[in-house]
Design an enzyme around this catalytic site. Sequence first.
Site, PDB file in Angstrom:
ATOM      1  CG  ASP A  54      -1.896  -1.153   1.364  1.00  0.00           C
ATOM      2  OD1 ASP A  54      -2.617  -1.292   0.410  1.00  0.00           O
ATOM      3  OD2 ASP A  54      -1.776  -1.758   2.468  1.00  0.00           O
ATOM      4  CG  ASP A  56      -1.298   4.060   3.844  1.00  0.00           C
ATOM      5  OD1 ASP A  56      -1.899   3.760   2.917  1.00  0.00           O
ATOM      6  OD2 ASP A  56      -1.033   3.413   4.694  1.00  0.00           O
ATOM      7  CG  ASP A 135       2.858   2.147  14.908  1.00  0.00           C
ATOM      8  OD1 ASP A 135       3.689   2.671  13.838  1.00  0.00           O
ATOM      9  OD2 ASP A 135       1.909   1.316  14.260  1.00  0.00           O
TER      10      ASP A 135
END
Length: 437
Positions: A54, A56, A135
């Site tokens: 992906d 992002d 994170d």
Amino acid sequence: MEQQVIPRAEHNISRQDISENALKVLYRLHKSGYKAYLVGGGVRDLLLGKQPKDFDIATDATPEQIKGLFRNCRLVGRRFRLAHILFGRDIIEVATFRGHHDSEQANTDSKRSDEGMLLRDNVYGSIEEDAERRDFTVNALYYNIADFSVVDFAGGIGDIAERRLQLIGDPETRYREDPVRMLRAVRFAVKLDFDIAPESLAPIAEYGHLLKDIPAARLFEESLKLLLSGEGKETFKMLAQTQLLYPLFPLLKPLLQQWDEDAPELRFILMALASTDKRVRGEQKVTPAFIFAALLWPLLEIKKDELLVELSLGEHDAMAMAMNWVLSEQCKSIAIPKRFTTGIREIWQLQSRLDRRFGKRAFQTFAHPRFRAAFDFLELRAKASQDQQLGELAQWWQQWQRSNEQGRNSMVRELNKSAGRNNKRRRRKPKNTSNES
């Protein structure tokens, strides 16, 4: 956080490796006066020489401003508002920079539970604040479309070089904010072949129970990422090592706590995971129904045997009740959608039907939409248990699939003859050797 800018000449990311649709979004945001960065796992994977799954994007444009730029945009998410830019089946996710929760905006746009978990998180801020909110250090990397540099806010470049997975900020606080970060730590460590930093690993044993507060529907999505990533077997092992497996699959705890890989039940589960990993890597179709059926099969057999003894039920009724109980209990922690629980039931039910091959039954079973999954399941059972009868049954069905219609008719006739001979032997009365009066 100390910012480090790596210019284009000093990193290996090329626009040729970035999806065309992601580049379109980045360029339009930039030309419209907004900051636009490829962010997170996409940047990390490109730096590692991997092809990202992906792409992002992070920007200072609000979701509403993004929607105003793209007609093919839809806004999603309640916990944190996101923009999805649709290019057919390809979706480019765009997030507005996240801010801190001690701001004035946070009073109305964010919410925490009593345990510290973030329930609502629509607080926007600067790129520096956004990096602090991410994170892991290796996910706080930003590729700037304006000058093609990489901006590192948390020492992620160094951690990539050391193959180390490290949380940003205080691990206990970050795990309380979102307990799913513990599952992400395991998933990334296995996927990237990184070691979890000791300070990030230590609190997991204490805070794993917080996963019980996560909605079961969200844990279903996370379980798919864990088990259908192509590294499911090793991920499953690490989940068990960190004790995170049991909030997800509480029924497995008494069965696997001793962790004996020579035990048939665990051997079967690991073989099923390895088989699924091979299919994922070969870009073959996989279904969650198969892997959940495998994970829960040992529990189903135990429950069925209990019901046979406790309630003196027939085999069919005991199996039906056991299926209902196991799936009902499992769905309390992971909400498996009905379309997959139906598939799980069919794979389980076909295990007994595969053994009933007389007359037209073999043809009817072979025509079932779940036949191939059920056969693969049977083969794994035979290999894991090393049961001779199961092995012969699997070989019979393997030959059936390789045969044409004439060959299949011949196989059934031979089976019927063999059954007839066995029945005659059972029906034959012993000779009366007593003297007649």
